[in-house]
Design a protein around this motif. Structure first.
Motif, PDB file in Angstrom:
ATOM      1  N   GLU A 185     -30.982 -11.384   6.949  1.00  0.00           N
ATOM      2  CA  GLU A 185     -29.556 -11.364   6.606  1.00  0.00           C
ATOM      3  C   GLU A 185     -29.286 -12.230   5.376  1.00  0.00           C
ATOM      4  N   GLN A 186     -29.971 -13.368   5.318  1.00  0.00           N
ATOM      5  CA  GLN A 186     -29.797 -14.283   4.184  1.00  0.00           C
ATOM      6  C   GLN A 186     -30.329 -13.659   2.890  1.00  0.00           C
ATOM      7  N   GLN A 187     -31.512 -13.002   2.972  1.00  0.00           N
ATOM      8  CA  GLN A 187     -32.104 -12.357   1.793  1.00  0.00           C
ATOM      9  C   GLN A 187     -31.221 -11.209   1.301  1.00  0.00           C
ATOM     10  N   ALA A 188     -30.707 -10.412   2.236  1.00  0.00           N
ATOM     11  CA  ALA A 188     -29.847  -9.290   1.869  1.00  0.00           C
ATOM     12  C   ALA A 188     -28.573  -9.776   1.196  1.00  0.00           C
ATOM     13  N   ARG A 189     -28.046 -10.875   1.727  1.00  0.00           N
ATOM     14  CA  ARG A 189     -26.824 -11.446   1.156  1.00  0.00           C
ATOM     15  C   ARG A 189     -27.094 -11.971  -0.262  1.00  0.00           C
ATOM     16  N   GLN A 190     -28.252 -12.622  -0.441  1.00  0.00           N
ATOM     17  CA  GLN A 190     -28.606 -13.154  -1.763  1.00  0.00           C
ATOM     18  C   GLN A 190     -28.836 -12.022  -2.767  1.00  0.00           C
ATOM     19  N   LEU A 191     -29.516 -10.951  -2.305  1.00  0.00           N
ATOM     20  CA  LEU A 191     -29.774  -9.812  -3.188  1.00  0.00           C
ATOM     21  C   LEU A 191     -28.463  -9.157  -3.612  1.00  0.00           C
ATOM     22  N   HIS A 192     -27.536  -9.004  -2.663  1.00  0.00           N
ATOM     23  CA  HIS A 192     -26.245  -8.409  -2.996  1.00  0.00           C
ATOM     24  C   HIS A 192     -25.495  -9.278  -4.000  1.00  0.00           C
ATOM     25  N   PHE A 193     -25.584 -10.592  -3.809  1.00  0.00           N
ATOM     26  CA  PHE A 193     -24.936 -11.531  -4.742  1.00  0.00           C
ATOM     27  C   PHE A 193     -25.552 -11.396  -6.136  1.00  0.00           C
ATOM     28  N   ASP A 194     -26.894 -11.312  -6.199  1.00  0.00           N
ATOM     29  CA  ASP A 194     -27.588 -11.174  -7.485  1.00  0.00           C
ATOM     30  C   ASP A 194     -27.233  -9.852  -8.170  1.00  0.00           C
ATOM     31  N   LEU A 195     -27.122  -8.791  -7.366  1.00  0.00           N
ATOM     32  CA  LEU A 195     -26.748  -7.490  -7.924  1.00  0.00           C
ATOM     33  C   LEU A 195     -25.329  -7.523  -8.489  1.00  0.00           C
ATOM     34  N   GLU A 196     -24.410  -8.117  -7.727  1.00  0.00           N
ATOM     35  CA  GLU A 196     -23.014  -8.197  -8.155  1.00  0.00           C
ATOM     36  C   GLU A 196     -22.878  -9.058  -9.405  1.00  0.00           C
ATOM     37  N   SER A 197     -23.592 -10.187  -9.416  1.00  0.00           N
ATOM     38  CA  SER A 197     -23.571 -11.084 -10.571  1.00  0.00           C
ATOM     39  C   SER A 197     -24.149 -10.390 -11.805  1.00  0.00           C
ATOM     40  N   SER A 198     -25.268  -9.682 -11.608  1.00  0.00           N
ATOM     41  CA  SER A 198     -25.916  -8.967 -12.723  1.00  0.00           C
ATOM     42  C   SER A 198     -25.032  -7.837 -13.232  1.00  0.00           C
ATOM     43  N   TYR A 199     -24.357  -7.154 -12.307  1.00  0.00           N
ATOM     44  CA  TYR A 199     -23.455  -6.058 -12.681  1.00  0.00           C
ATOM     45  C   TYR A 199     -22.299  -6.571 -13.539  1.00  0.00           C
ATOM     46  N   ASN A 200     -21.721  -7.692 -13.131  1.00  0.00           N
ATOM     47  CA  ASN A 200     -20.622  -8.286 -13.894  1.00  0.00           C
ATOM     48  C   ASN A 200     -21.089  -8.720 -15.282  1.00  0.00           C
ATOM     49  N   SER A 201     -22.293  -9.296 -15.341  1.00  0.00           N
ATOM     50  CA  SER A 201     -22.860  -9.716 -16.637  1.00  0.00           C
ATOM     51  C   SER A 201     -23.126  -8.495 -17.513  1.00  0.00           C
ATOM     52  N   PHE A 202     -23.604  -7.424 -16.881  1.00  0.00           N
ATOM     53  CA  PHE A 202     -23.891  -6.167 -17.587  1.00  0.00           C
ATOM     54  C   PHE A 202     -22.606  -5.611 -18.216  1.00  0.00           C
ATOM     55  N   MET A 203     -21.535  -5.540 -17.428  1.00  0.00           N
ATOM     56  CA  MET A 203     -20.280  -4.993 -17.919  1.00  0.00           C
ATOM     57  C   MET A 203     -19.690  -5.881 -19.021  1.00  0.00           C
ATOM     58  N   ALA A 204     -19.868  -7.188 -18.882  1.00  0.00           N
ATOM     59  CA  ALA A 204     -19.353  -8.116 -19.897  1.00  0.00           C
ATOM     60  C   ALA A 204     -20.138  -8.019 -21.189  1.00  0.00           C
ATOM     61  N   ALA A 205     -21.424  -7.669 -21.081  1.00  0.00           N
ATOM     62  CA  ALA A 205     -22.293  -7.611 -22.266  1.00  0.00           C
ATOM     63  C   ALA A 205     -22.043  -6.352 -23.096  1.00  0.00           C
ATOM     64  N   LEU A 206     -21.516  -5.312 -22.463  1.00  0.00           N
ATOM     65  CA  LEU A 206     -21.366  -4.035 -23.164  1.00  0.00           C
ATOM     66  C   LEU A 206     -20.451  -4.062 -24.385  1.00  0.00           C
ATOM     67  N   PRO A 207     -19.212  -4.616 -24.295  1.00  0.00           N
ATOM     68  CA  PRO A 207     -18.338  -4.582 -25.483  1.00  0.00           C
ATOM     69  C   PRO A 207     -18.945  -5.282 -26.692  1.00  0.00           C
ATOM     70  N   SER A 208     -19.505  -6.487 -26.488  1.00  0.00           N
ATOM     71  CA  SER A 208     -20.057  -7.236 -27.618  1.00  0.00           C
ATOM     72  C   SER A 208     -21.337  -6.615 -28.111  1.00  0.00           C
ATOM     73  N   ALA A 209     -22.104  -6.001 -27.214  1.00  0.00           N
ATOM     74  CA  ALA A 209     -23.362  -5.383 -27.625  1.00  0.00           C
ATOM     75  C   ALA A 209     -23.122  -4.108 -28.401  1.00  0.00           C
ATOM     76  N   CYS A 210     -22.026  -3.412 -28.086  1.00  0.00           N
ATOM     77  CA  CYS A 210     -21.759  -2.122 -28.735  1.00  0.00           C
ATOM     78  C   CYS A 210     -21.023  -2.249 -30.043  1.00  0.00           C
ATOM     79  N   THR A 211     -20.470  -3.434 -30.361  1.00  0.00           N
ATOM     80  CA  THR A 211     -19.710  -3.593 -31.603  1.00  0.00           C
ATOM     81  C   THR A 211     -20.585  -4.160 -32.677  1.00  0.00           C
TER      82      THR A 211
END
Length: 209
Positions: free
Chosen positions: A183-209
Motif C-alpha cells: 500500500e505504501q509503495q503504491a501510494r508513493q508511485l501514484h505520488f511520483d506519477l502525479e508529481s511527474s505529470y504536473n512537471s511534464f505539463m509545466a515544462a510544455l509551454p516553455s519547451a515549445c516556445t
C-alpha cells in the motif's frame, strides 16, 4: 569568317534554350550559396528561387525531348552546380519552404507524442486507483510511459518524470511478476506519477516556445 551554330530557326531556338537553361542553373547555384552564407534575406531568396524554379520547369518541359536528363546536361557542359541541381531537380521548392514543412511536421509529431505521454500518465495513475498493483500489471504501463517520454525531444535528459520512471522500472524488474506493491509503495508511485505529470505539463509551454 562567320561560323553558324545552327542551320535553321528550330536549331537556333534549341541552342538559345540551352543557353537559357545553362544561365538558370548557374544563377540558382549562386543564389543557393548566397542564402547559405546569409548574404541575402530569406524572403529575397525565396522570391528569386521561386522565379528560377518556375522558369526552369517551363524550360525543362520544352526541352524534355532534347534534354531528357538535366544532370547529364550539366555534366556535358562541365557545370559544377550540385546545389542548383538539388534545388531545381530533386527538391523543386525553395529551401525556406522545405524548412517550414520540416518544422510543421516536427510540431505535428511532437503534439502526437505529447498526447501519448498524457494518456500514459493517466492510464498508469488510474490503474493504481483501481488497485492494479501486481508487477506484471504496473511494469508495462510504466515502460510505455518511459518510452513515450523519451520520444519527446523537447524534454531534457534529466527530466524528473524520466528519472523517476527509470527508478521504478528498475525496482519492479527485480521483483517477481506476481508480486504486488505494498500500500505504501503504491501510494508513493501514484505520488511520483502525479508529481511527474504536473512537471511534464509545466515544462510544455516553455519547451515549445
Amino acid at each position: 569568317m562567320e561560323v553558324k551554330l545552327w542551320n535553321d530557326k528550330r536549331e537556333r531556338e534549341m541552342y538559345e534554350n540551352f543557353a537559357e537553361l545553362y544561365a538558370i542553373i548557374k544563377a540558382t547555384e549562386k543564389l543557393e550559396k548566397a542564402y547559405v552564407r546569409d548574404i541575402i534575406s530569406s524572403s529575397e531568396y525565396e522570391t528569386e528561387c521561386q522565379k528560377l524554379i518556375a522558369h526552369f520547369k517551363t524550360l525543362a518541359f520544352t526541352l524534355k525531348d532534347t534534354v531528357p536528363s538535366i544532370e547529364r546536361f550539366a555534366d556535358t557542359y562541365k557545370m559544377d552546380c550540385p546545389a542548383a541541381i538539388n534545388r531545381l531537380v530533386t527538391s523543386g521548392v525553395p529551401a525556406t519552404v522545405e524548412h517550414r514543412a520540416a518544422a510543421a511536421t516536427s510540431a505535428t509529431n511532437s503534439a502526437a507524442i505529447v498526447a501519448e505521454c498524457v494518456q500514459n500518465f493517466i492510464t498508469a495513475m488510474d490503474s493504481l486507483k483501481l488497485n492494479m498493483v501486481a508487477v506484471d500489471q504496473v511494469h508495462p504501463l510504466l515502460s510505455d510511459l518511459f518510452a513515450s517520454l523519451n520520444k519527446l525531444g523537447i524534454l531534457p535528459p534529466d527530466f524528473e518524470g524520466k528519472m523517476k520512471m527509470k527508478e521504478w522500472i528498475s525496482r519492479l524488474s527485480k521483483m517477481g511478476a506476481a508480486d504486488e506493491l505494498t500500500e505504501q509503495q503504491a501510494r508513493q508511485l501514484h505520488f511520483d506519477l502525479e508529481s511527474s505529470y504536473n512537471s511534464f505539463m509545466a515544462a510544455l509551454p516553455s519547451a515549445c516556445t
